[in-house]
Motif scaffolding. Structure first.
Motif, PDB file in Angstrom:
ATOM      1  N   ALA A 107       0.848  -1.204   0.000  1.00 44.17           N
ATOM      2  CA  ALA A 107       0.000   0.000   0.000  1.00 44.17           C
ATOM      3  C   ALA A 107       0.881   1.250   0.000  1.00 44.17           C
ATOM      4  O   ALA A 107       0.916   2.020   0.961  1.00 44.17           O
ATOM      5  CB  ALA A 107      -0.952  -0.021   1.190  1.00 44.17           C
ATOM      6  N   LEU A 108       1.603   1.422  -1.092  1.00 46.20           N
ATOM      7  CA  LEU A 108       2.550   2.520  -1.261  1.00 46.20           C
ATOM      8  C   LEU A 108       2.397   3.094  -2.662  1.00 46.20           C
ATOM      9  O   LEU A 108       2.111   2.353  -3.602  1.00 46.20           O
ATOM     10  CB  LEU A 108       3.993   2.021  -1.112  1.00 46.20           C
ATOM     11  CG  LEU A 108       4.350   1.292   0.177  1.00 46.20           C
ATOM     12  CD1 LEU A 108       5.701   0.617   0.026  1.00 46.20           C
ATOM     13  CD2 LEU A 108       4.363   2.258   1.342  1.00 46.20           C
ATOM     14  N   ARG A 114       4.737  19.164  -9.577  1.00 46.19           N
ATOM     15  CA  ARG A 114       5.047  19.930 -10.793  1.00 46.19           C
ATOM     16  C   ARG A 114       6.532  20.250 -10.942  1.00 46.19           C
ATOM     17  O   ARG A 114       7.033  20.382 -12.050  1.00 46.19           O
ATOM     18  CB  ARG A 114       4.232  21.214 -10.827  1.00 46.19           C
ATOM     19  CG  ARG A 114       2.755  20.960 -10.988  1.00 46.19           C
ATOM     20  CD  ARG A 114       1.988  22.271 -11.140  1.00 46.19           C
ATOM     21  NE  ARG A 114       0.570  22.060 -11.088  1.00 46.19           N
ATOM     22  CZ  ARG A 114      -0.170  21.743 -12.132  1.00 46.19           C
ATOM     23  NH1 ARG A 114       0.375  21.593 -13.307  1.00 46.19           N
ATOM     24  NH2 ARG A 114      -1.474  21.579 -11.996  1.00 46.19           N
ATOM     25  N   SER A 115       7.241  20.355  -9.818  1.00 45.11           N
ATOM     26  CA  SER A 115       8.667  20.677  -9.883  1.00 45.11           C
ATOM     27  C   SER A 115       9.544  19.431 -10.027  1.00 45.11           C
ATOM     28  O   SER A 115      10.758  19.535 -10.130  1.00 45.11           O
ATOM     29  CB  SER A 115       9.085  21.465  -8.645  1.00 45.11           C
ATOM     30  OG  SER A 115       9.037  20.631  -7.499  1.00 45.11           O
ATOM     31  N   GLY A 116       8.915  18.246 -10.018  1.00 42.90           N
ATOM     32  CA  GLY A 116       9.669  17.006 -10.145  1.00 42.90           C
ATOM     33  C   GLY A 116      10.064  16.375  -8.825  1.00 42.90           C
ATOM     34  O   GLY A 116      10.772  15.374  -8.798  1.00 42.90           O
ATOM     35  N   LYS A 117       9.580  16.950  -7.724  1.00 41.86           N
ATOM     36  CA  LYS A 117       9.868  16.391  -6.401  1.00 41.86           C
ATOM     37  C   LYS A 117       9.036  15.126  -6.193  1.00 41.86           C
ATOM     38  O   LYS A 117       7.846  15.089  -6.503  1.00 41.86           O
ATOM     39  CB  LYS A 117       9.525  17.423  -5.327  1.00 41.86           C
ATOM     40  CG  LYS A 117       9.815  16.978  -3.918  1.00 41.86           C
ATOM     41  CD  LYS A 117       9.461  18.072  -2.917  1.00 41.86           C
ATOM     42  CE  LYS A 117       9.576  17.574  -1.506  1.00 41.86           C
ATOM     43  NZ  LYS A 117       9.138  18.591  -0.543  1.00 41.86           N
ATOM     44  N   ILE A 118       9.681  14.088  -5.653  1.00 43.41           N
ATOM     45  CA  ILE A 118       8.994  12.811  -5.417  1.00 43.41           C
ATOM     46  C   ILE A 118       8.085  12.931  -4.203  1.00 43.41           C
ATOM     47  O   ILE A 118       8.478  13.455  -3.166  1.00 43.41           O
ATOM     48  CB  ILE A 118      10.010  11.677  -5.193  1.00 43.41           C
ATOM     49  CG1 ILE A 118      10.865  11.479  -6.447  1.00 43.41           C
ATOM     50  CG2 ILE A 118       9.302  10.378  -4.814  1.00 43.41           C
ATOM     51  CD1 ILE A 118      12.008  10.515  -6.259  1.00 43.41           C
ATOM     52  N   ILE A 119       6.878  12.417  -4.360  1.00 38.37           N
ATOM     53  CA  ILE A 119       5.899  12.369  -3.275  1.00 38.37           C
ATOM     54  C   ILE A 119       5.631  10.891  -2.975  1.00 38.37           C
ATOM     55  O   ILE A 119       5.356  10.119  -3.900  1.00 38.37           O
ATOM     56  CB  ILE A 119       4.585  13.061  -3.681  1.00 38.37           C
ATOM     57  CG1 ILE A 119       4.840  14.501  -4.108  1.00 38.37           C
ATOM     58  CG2 ILE A 119       3.574  12.994  -2.542  1.00 38.37           C
ATOM     59  CD1 ILE A 119       3.671  15.108  -4.869  1.00 38.37           C
ATOM     60  N   LEU A 120       5.720  10.515  -1.722  1.00 36.02           N
ATOM     61  CA  LEU A 120       5.405   9.154  -1.281  1.00 36.02           C
ATOM     62  C   LEU A 120       4.098   9.180  -0.517  1.00 36.02           C
ATOM     63  O   LEU A 120       3.914  10.015   0.369  1.00 36.02           O
ATOM     64  CB  LEU A 120       6.512   8.613  -0.364  1.00 36.02           C
ATOM     65  CG  LEU A 120       6.193   7.319   0.407  1.00 36.02           C
ATOM     66  CD1 LEU A 120       6.094   6.126  -0.546  1.00 36.02           C
ATOM     67  CD2 LEU A 120       7.243   7.067   1.479  1.00 36.02           C
ATOM     68  N   VAL A 121       3.205   8.270  -0.852  1.00 40.68           N
ATOM     69  CA  VAL A 121       2.004   8.071  -0.049  1.00 40.68           C
ATOM     70  C   VAL A 121       2.108   6.669   0.552  1.00 40.68           C
ATOM     71  O   VAL A 121       2.454   5.708  -0.133  1.00 40.68           O
ATOM     72  CB  VAL A 121       0.701   8.259  -0.853  1.00 40.68           C
ATOM     73  CG1 VAL A 121       0.533   7.208  -1.926  1.00 40.68           C
ATOM     74  CG2 VAL A 121      -0.506   8.247   0.069  1.00 40.68           C
ATOM     75  N   ALA A 122       1.887   6.605   1.857  1.00 38.64           N
ATOM     76  CA  ALA A 122       1.969   5.345   2.589  1.00 38.64           C
ATOM     77  C   ALA A 122       0.887   5.370   3.669  1.00 38.64           C
ATOM     78  O   ALA A 122       1.166   5.697   4.821  1.00 38.64           O
ATOM     79  CB  ALA A 122       3.357   5.171   3.198  1.00 38.64           C
ATOM     80  N   PRO A 123      -0.353   5.049   3.300  1.00 40.64           N
ATOM     81  CA  PRO A 123      -1.459   5.168   4.258  1.00 40.64           C
ATOM     82  C   PRO A 123      -1.272   4.382   5.557  1.00 40.64           C
ATOM     83  O   PRO A 123      -1.835   4.750   6.574  1.00 40.64           O
ATOM     84  CB  PRO A 123      -2.670   4.635   3.487  1.00 40.64           C
ATOM     85  CG  PRO A 123      -2.293   4.684   2.056  1.00 40.64           C
ATOM     86  CD  PRO A 123      -0.799   4.594   1.998  1.00 40.64           C
ATOM     87  N   HIS A 124      -0.463   3.339   5.519  1.00 39.31           N
ATOM     88  CA  HIS A 124      -0.235   2.525   6.714  1.00 39.31           C
ATOM     89  C   HIS A 124       1.209   2.649   7.191  1.00 39.31           C
ATOM     90  O   HIS A 124       1.690   1.803   7.948  1.00 39.31           O
ATOM     91  CB  HIS A 124      -0.598   1.067   6.439  1.00 39.31           C
ATOM     92  CG  HIS A 124      -1.983   0.933   5.893  1.00 39.31           C
ATOM     93  ND1 HIS A 124      -3.112   1.229   6.619  1.00 39.31           N
ATOM     94  CD2 HIS A 124      -2.411   0.599   4.654  1.00 39.31           C
ATOM     95  CE1 HIS A 124      -4.186   1.056   5.859  1.00 39.31           C
ATOM     96  NE2 HIS A 124      -3.781   0.682   4.676  1.00 39.31           N
ATOM     97  N   GLY A 125       1.884   3.678   6.737  1.00 36.77           N
ATOM     98  CA  GLY A 125       3.266   3.899   7.124  1.00 36.77           C
ATOM     99  C   GLY A 125       4.225   3.043   6.311  1.00 36.77           C
ATOM    100  O   GLY A 125       3.827   2.312   5.400  1.00 36.77           O
ATOM    101  N   ILE A 126       5.505   3.144   6.662  1.00 34.42           N
ATOM    102  CA  ILE A 126       6.532   2.397   5.933  1.00 34.42           C
ATOM    103  C   ILE A 126       7.218   1.344   6.800  1.00 34.42           C
ATOM    104  O   ILE A 126       8.095   0.635   6.326  1.00 34.42           O
ATOM    105  CB  ILE A 126       7.583   3.344   5.316  1.00 34.42           C
ATOM    106  CG1 ILE A 126       8.312   4.137   6.393  1.00 34.42           C
ATOM    107  CG2 ILE A 126       6.949   4.245   4.266  1.00 34.42           C
ATOM    108  CD1 ILE A 126       9.538   4.876   5.905  1.00 34.42           C
ATOM    109  N   SER A 127       6.799   1.225   8.027  1.00 35.53           N
ATOM    110  CA  SER A 127       7.441   0.287   8.948  1.00 35.53           C
ATOM    111  C   SER A 127       7.452  -1.144   8.404  1.00 35.53           C
ATOM    112  O   SER A 127       8.494  -1.808   8.425  1.00 35.53           O
ATOM    113  CB  SER A 127       6.750   0.337  10.308  1.00 35.53           C
ATOM    114  OG  SER A 127       7.323  -0.599  11.175  1.00 35.53           O
TER     115      SER A 127
END
Length: 171
Positions: A107-108, A114-127
């Motif tokens: 679930a990642l 717009r500037s090319g910066k990476i966005i991470l979505v992790a609704p349950h965290g990354i642990s």
């Protein structure tokens, strides 16, 4: 990975993410010290557009991505319609859909602003993904009728053959 993210961004899809195994496998490969990336059966690009729910549109987006990068096994899905395929209540966004994927470590999603910066979505965290741990998402544990999907994926995907450190939480 950046080429893939830039290819996806070029489509200018609403609420888009490259998600699931694309992100998880890279993390697990790195944690296992692999010098080369594990081949992916597909690269999942998702978006959310409730104004057009036609599956043919997704195929058109896949064709555009194949034109940009023919060596990538693209899979494009509009999460505004995928609840019908999965027989679930409608998703409210792509992030809502990601939160309801079977495993927390899957679930990642990654996107680019717009500037090319990476966005991470992790609704349950990354642990879990960082600890090479596989468990069902809360959506699956709260809906026991969905747990066989998680269990079948664990069997079918055979993740432990590739990533030996993987610990699987039984249901």
């Amino acid at each position: 990975m950046m080429d893939i993210l830039e290819n996806a961004r070029s489509l200018e899809l609403p609420d888009w993410w490259v998600c699931a195994g694309f992100v998880r496998a890279k993390i697990w490969d790195t944690l296992h010290g692999f010098e080369e990336r594990t081949p992916l059966p597909d690269v999942d690009v998702i978006y959310y557009d409730n104004s057009n729910l036609q599956e043919e549109v997704e195929k058109q987006w896949e064709a555009k991505l194949r034109d940009l990068n023919p060596n990538v096994p693209w899979s494009v899905k509009n999460e505004a319609r995928m609840h019908t395929v999965n027989n679930l209540a409608p998703y409210t966004s792509s992030v809502d859909a990601i939160a309801k994927f079977p495993e927390t470590a899957t679930a990642l999603g990654l996107s680019l602003d717009r500037s090319g910066k990476i966005i991470l979505v992790a609704p349950h965290g990354i642990s879990d993904v960082i600890n090479v741990l596989l468990r069902p998402t809360p959506h699956f544990t709260e809906n026991p009728n969905l747990l066989p999907i998680y269990e079948q994926r664990v069997i079918k995907k055979k993740w432990q053959t590739t990533w030996k450190q993987l610990q699987i939480v039984p249901t």
